[in-house]
Enzyme design. Structure first.
Site, PDB file in Angstrom:
ATOM      1  N   ASP A   1       0.912  -1.028  -0.018  1.00  0.00           N
ATOM      2  CA  ASP A   1      -0.084  -0.454   0.218  1.00  0.00           C
ATOM      3  C   ASP A   1       0.902   1.108   0.357  1.00  0.00           C
ATOM      4  O   ASP A   1       1.888   1.645   0.446  1.00  0.00           O
ATOM      5  CB  ASP A   1      -0.607  -0.255   0.967  1.00  0.00           C
ATOM      6  CG  ASP A   1      -1.784   1.632   1.140  1.00  0.00           C
ATOM      7  OD1 ASP A   1      -2.762   1.409  -0.123  1.00  0.00           O
ATOM      8  OD2 ASP A   1      -1.862   1.704   2.021  1.00  0.00           O
ATOM      9  N   SER A   2       0.425   2.345  -0.148  1.00  0.00           N
ATOM     10  CA  SER A   2       1.380   3.380  -0.082  1.00  0.00           C
ATOM     11  C   SER A   2       1.490   3.925   1.152  1.00  0.00           C
ATOM     12  O   SER A   2       2.732   5.128   1.242  1.00  0.00           O
ATOM     13  CB  SER A   2       0.246   4.845  -0.466  1.00  0.00           C
ATOM     14  OG  SER A   2      -1.060   4.891  -0.149  1.00  0.00           O
TER      15      SER A   2
ATOM     16  N   CYS B   1      -4.039  -0.783  -2.766  1.00  0.00           N
ATOM     17  CA  CYS B   1      -4.487   0.208  -2.323  1.00  0.00           C
ATOM     18  C   CYS B   1      -4.330   0.067  -3.288  1.00  0.00           C
ATOM     19  O   CYS B   1      -4.668   0.458  -4.537  1.00  0.00           O
ATOM     20  CB  CYS B   1      -2.765   0.923  -2.336  1.00  0.00           C
ATOM     21  SG  CYS B   1      -2.896   2.797  -2.669  1.00  0.00           S
TER      22      CYS B   1
ATOM     23  N   GLU C   1      -6.822  10.046   9.376  1.00  0.00           N
ATOM     24  CA  GLU C   1      -5.512   9.734   9.775  1.00  0.00           C
ATOM     25  C   GLU C   1      -5.266  10.775  11.536  1.00  0.00           C
ATOM     26  O   GLU C   1      -4.381   9.913  11.798  1.00  0.00           O
ATOM     27  CB  GLU C   1      -4.368   9.736   8.902  1.00  0.00           C
ATOM     28  CG  GLU C   1      -4.505   8.895   7.909  1.00  0.00           C
ATOM     29  CD  GLU C   1      -3.276   9.061   6.913  1.00  0.00           C
ATOM     30  OE1 GLU C   1      -2.690   9.891   6.567  1.00  0.00           O
ATOM     31  OE2 GLU C   1      -2.734   8.046   6.019  1.00  0.00           O
TER      32      GLU C   1
ATOM     33  N   CYS D   1     -11.133   3.550  -1.417  1.00  0.00           N
ATOM     34  CA  CYS D   1      -9.803   3.730  -0.328  1.00  0.00           C
ATOM     35  C   CYS D   1      -9.453   2.696   0.932  1.00  0.00           C
ATOM     36  O   CYS D   1     -10.285   2.525   1.092  1.00  0.00           O
ATOM     37  CB  CYS D   1     -10.005   5.371  -0.136  1.00  0.00           C
ATOM     38  SG  CYS D   1      -8.671   5.769   0.713  1.00  0.00           S
TER      39      CYS D   1
ATOM     40  N   HIS E   1      -8.771   3.466   3.672  1.00  0.00           N
ATOM     41  CA  HIS E   1      -9.180   3.733   4.861  1.00  0.00           C
ATOM     42  C   HIS E   1     -10.438   3.787   5.311  1.00  0.00           C
ATOM     43  O   HIS E   1     -10.798   3.991   6.339  1.00  0.00           O
ATOM     44  CB  HIS E   1      -8.629   5.654   4.627  1.00  0.00           C
ATOM     45  CG  HIS E   1      -7.116   5.628   4.863  1.00  0.00           C
ATOM     46  ND1 HIS E   1      -6.115   5.355   3.791  1.00  0.00           N
ATOM     47  CD2 HIS E   1      -6.159   6.237   5.771  1.00  0.00           C
ATOM     48  CE1 HIS E   1      -4.745   5.835   4.165  1.00  0.00           C
ATOM     49  NE2 HIS E   1      -5.181   6.218   5.328  1.00  0.00           N
TER      50      HIS E   1
END
Ligand code: DGL
Length: 266
Positions: free
Chosen positions: A10-11, A73, A153, A185, A187
């Site tokens: 993932d990023s 990702c 985040e 996404c 997140h």
């Protein structure tokens, strides 16, 4: 080969939502995770940049003996999956997070589907193209929701700030009349309940992490790659380390985690 790990990248550490789902569905498997924290966010990067990073990371995961490589990702799945398949098709099985969701939706009768994701994921049009091809009778609409990643985040999850941001995005008229919403996404599973609530629980909110883990289990089974040795060892690497990454990694993984720095770019 069976006791080799599943490579996941993932990023950053958001892809640990996918790693978490994999550990739930495949507790007997080892994973080697790579988060490219030195380059995040991928959601604002160009296709060329993401392809080049994804290639370097896939090499790293192969050097760590991955039996399959999963692109956790969405931005990388949208921009680099087809490219990586061409580069690595003879060396490893690659899985993205978009195709399994498209397959899952094929079995459903939904007239209008929404997709939310980063700017990169949405501007690539990958979800639309793949869904339009697989289920042409379904209308697909998409919306970039870039504030959601930094919002999550920074820990704005169950409060007035997150409610206002989520509500503002999701009341966009393009999403009117959707019956399902794809969380495109890494997140967004963290705020799945808030999203469902905004739609008064009338819209099916689709979290790809579980769907992808089920497909991964099928792929391992079909290729006789399930780990039957009883030996499990997980490793988590990041290209840049800060205590903050470690802290939010625990939130995404929903468990204790030790990040190791591996600066593959120097
Ligand atoms: N992991 C990214 C994704 O799923 C979100 C974070 C980023 O933009 O790097 O698209």
């Amino acid at each position: 080969m069976n006791n080799q790990p599943i490579g996941i990248f993932d990023s950053g550490v958001g892809g640990l939502t996918v790693a978490h789902a994999i550990k739930q569905i495949l507790p007997g498997e080892s994973i080697v995770y790579f988060g490219d924290t030195a380059h995040l966010p991928y959601g604002d990067k160009s296709e060329e940049a993401i392809r080049s990073y994804s290639k370097g990371i896939t090499e790293f995961l192969l050097d760590h003996n991955s039996k399959v490589v999963l692109i956790a990702c969405n931005s990388a799945s949208a921009s680099a999956f087809e490219y990586l398949k061409k580069e690595f098709e003879n060396r490893v099985i690659l899985i993205d997070v978009i195709d399994p969701v498209v397959e899952f939706l094929k079995t459903r009768k939904i007239n209008r589907i929404g997709v939310i994701g980063t700017k990169r994921t949405i501007s690539s049009g990958t979800y639309e193209k793949k869904l339009n091809k697989a289920i042409p009778a379904t209308t697909v609409v998409s919306l970039a929701t870039p504030l959601l990643v930094p919002m999550i985040e920074e820990g704005f999850i169950f409060d007035d700030i997150s409610n206002a941001i989520i509500r503002t995005y999701l009341s966009n008229e393009i999403l009117e009349g959707i019956q399902a919403l794809i969380l495109g996404c890494t997140h967004y599973p963290i705020i799945k309940n808030q999203i469902s609530k905004i739609f008064n629980f009338n819209v099916e909110v689709i979290d790809s992490a579980r769907i992808v883990s089920v497909i991964l289990r099928e792929v391992l089974d079909k290729n006789n790659l399930l780990n039957d040795t009883g030996i499990v060892k997980d490793q988590f690497f990041v290209s840049d380390y800060t205590p903050y990454f470690e802290k939010i990694a625990k939130m995404f993984f929903e468990g204790e985690i030790n990040l190791q720095k591996s600066d593959i770019w120097s």
